[in-house]
Design a protein around this motif. Structure first.
Motif, mmCIF file in Angstrom:
data_model
loop_
_atom_site.group_PDB
_atom_site.id
_atom_site.type_symbol
_atom_site.label_atom_id
_atom_site.label_comp_id
_atom_site.label_asym_id
_atom_site.label_seq_id
_atom_site.Cartn_x
_atom_site.Cartn_y
_atom_site.Cartn_z
ATOM 1 N N GLU A 40 1.924 1.357 14.963
ATOM 2 C CA GLU A 40 2.025 2.735 14.491
ATOM 3 C C GLU A 40 2.104 2.708 12.977
ATOM 4 O O GLU A 40 2.858 1.917 12.409
ATOM 5 N N THR A 41 1.293 3.555 12.325
ATOM 6 C CA THR A 41 1.391 3.718 10.880
ATOM 7 C C THR A 41 1.864 5.137 10.605
ATOM 8 O O THR A 41 1.571 6.065 11.374
ATOM 9 N N TYR A 42 2.606 5.292 9.525
ATOM 10 C CA TYR A 42 3.271 6.565 9.229
ATOM 11 C C TYR A 42 2.776 7.120 7.900
ATOM 12 O O TYR A 42 2.733 6.400 6.897
ATOM 13 N N SER A 67 0.811 -1.216 0.000
ATOM 14 C CA SER A 67 0.000 0.000 0.000
ATOM 15 C C SER A 67 0.850 1.275 0.000
ATOM 16 O O SER A 67 0.340 2.356 -0.233
ATOM 17 N N GLY A 68 2.134 1.130 0.320
ATOM 18 C CA GLY A 68 2.987 2.304 0.462
ATOM 19 C C GLY A 68 2.939 2.901 1.862
ATOM 20 O O GLY A 68 3.673 3.832 2.166
ATOM 21 N N ILE A 69 2.081 2.358 2.725
ATOM 22 C CA ILE A 69 1.970 2.871 4.097
ATOM 23 C C ILE A 69 2.939 2.104 5.001
ATOM 24 O O ILE A 69 2.831 0.893 5.160
ATOM 25 N N GLU A 70 3.892 2.845 5.573
ATOM 26 C CA GLU A 70 4.850 2.230 6.489
ATOM 27 C C GLU A 70 4.175 1.947 7.831
ATOM 28 O O GLU A 70 3.278 2.675 8.256
ATOM 29 N N ILE A 71 4.656 0.883 8.478
ATOM 30 C CA ILE A 71 4.047 0.443 9.733
ATOM 31 C C ILE A 71 5.132 -0.129 10.648
ATOM 32 O O ILE A 71 6.142 -0.637 10.167
ATOM 33 N N ALA A 72 4.906 -0.002 11.947
ATOM 34 C CA ALA A 72 5.758 -0.654 12.938
ATOM 35 C C ALA A 72 4.868 -1.308 13.982
ATOM 36 O O ALA A 72 3.838 -0.752 14.354
ATOM 37 N N LEU A 73 5.259 -2.498 14.423
ATOM 38 C CA LEU A 73 4.556 -3.226 15.479
ATOM 39 C C LEU A 73 5.536 -3.398 16.624
ATOM 40 O O LEU A 73 6.676 -3.797 16.403
ATOM 41 N N PHE A 74 5.073 -3.099 17.829
ATOM 42 C CA PHE A 74 5.952 -3.127 18.996
ATOM 43 C C PHE A 74 5.409 -4.050 20.070
ATOM 44 O O PHE A 74 4.225 -3.983 20.404
ATOM 45 N N GLU A 75 6.302 -4.859 20.636
ATOM 46 C CA GLU A 75 5.954 -5.603 21.839
ATOM 47 C C GLU A 75 5.769 -4.573 22.954
ATOM 48 O O GLU A 75 6.619 -3.709 23.141
ATOM 49 N N PRO A 76 4.663 -4.627 23.702
ATOM 50 C CA PRO A 76 4.468 -3.659 24.785
ATOM 51 C C PRO A 76 5.421 -3.919 25.954
ATOM 52 O O PRO A 76 5.743 -5.069 26.253
ATOM 53 N N LYS A 77 5.840 -2.858 26.585
ATOM 54 C CA LYS A 77 6.640 -2.960 27.817
ATOM 55 C C LYS A 77 5.661 -3.276 28.942
ATOM 56 O O LYS A 77 4.765 -2.493 29.237
ATOM 57 N N GLU A 102 5.565 14.393 8.715
ATOM 58 C CA GLU A 102 4.935 13.086 8.762
ATOM 59 C C GLU A 102 3.971 13.032 9.936
ATOM 60 O O GLU A 102 4.216 13.632 10.979
ATOM 61 N N GLU A 103 2.867 12.313 9.726
ATOM 62 C CA GLU A 103 1.944 12.047 10.825
ATOM 63 C C GLU A 103 2.055 10.575 11.201
ATOM 64 O O GLU A 103 2.421 9.735 10.378
ATOM 65 N N VAL A 104 1.736 10.304 12.452
ATOM 66 C CA VAL A 104 1.727 8.934 12.951
ATOM 67 C C VAL A 104 0.327 8.633 13.477
ATOM 68 O O VAL A 104 -0.312 9.488 14.090
ATOM 69 N N GLU A 105 -0.149 7.439 13.180
ATOM 70 C CA GLU A 105 -1.402 6.964 13.761
ATOM 71 C C GLU A 105 -1.025 5.841 14.717
ATOM 72 O O GLU A 105 -0.331 4.899 14.334
ATOM 73 N N GLY A 111 7.818 -2.408 8.639
ATOM 74 C CA GLY A 111 7.405 -2.933 7.353
ATOM 75 C C GLY A 111 6.451 -2.019 6.638
ATOM 76 O O GLY A 111 6.428 -0.811 6.840
ATOM 77 N N VAL A 112 5.626 -2.666 5.822
ATOM 78 C CA VAL A 112 4.669 -1.952 4.998
ATOM 79 C C VAL A 112 3.357 -2.734 5.007
ATOM 80 O O VAL A 112 3.358 -3.969 5.094
#
Length: 148
Positions: A128-130, A46-56, A138-141, A69-70
């Motif tokens: 988080e999506t960028y 999609s061209g939308i960058e994304i990050a997934l994080f393990e919660p602390k 840049e905005e982050v969701e 990733g994307v």
């Protein structure tokens, strides 16, 4: 700031990183840059960058994993070497704003969740999506997983 609860499915091709939570602010963007050099290997993205994080989970939880990733438009059968396909479906609380305000966005979203009585799901990834906007900003969701 606009906060809301959503049910969302994310289909992601990404690469995994591991490190100390305190270093995520520098490690995650560095790995994302490496990932983007291989973007042409991913079909139907999609061209939308994304990050997934393990919660602390608590103060003693010092290291965690993450994916950069994307978002892809549909399930992928052939995943490029060294990458993973992840599909998650979850209920989240979410907000969006400028990336240079990310810490404040997280704090406000957590306060809103508390005010609404939502309980965080610490077993599921924070997402988080960028999104690029004008003037090279840049905005982050942010999507925080919650229990129903």
């Amino acid at each position: 700031m606009d906060c809301k609860k959503v049910k969302k499915v994310f289909k992601v091709i990404g690469i995994k990183g591991v490190g100390a939570f305190v270093n995520f602010g520098t490690e995650v963007p560095k790995l994302a840059k490496q990932f983007l050099t291989r973007l042409d290997k991913i079909e139907n993205h999609s061209g939308i960058e994304i990050a997934l994080f393990e919660p602390k989970r608590d103060a003693n939880h010092l290291e965690g994993h993450y994916y950069v990733g994307v978002i892809v438009n549909e399930s992928i059968k052939e995943v490029p070497v060294g990458m993973d396909y992840i599909e998650i479906s979850q209920t989240y609380i979410t907000t969006r704003g400028k990336i240079n305000n990310i810490d404040n966005l997280h704090d406000q979203l957590l306060k809103w969740a508390d005010d609404q009585g939502y309980k965080r799901d610490l077993e599921s990834h924070i997402v988080e999506t960028y999104h690029p906007i004008e003037n090279s900003e840049e905005e982050v969701e942010i999507y925080l997983p919650v229990h129903l």
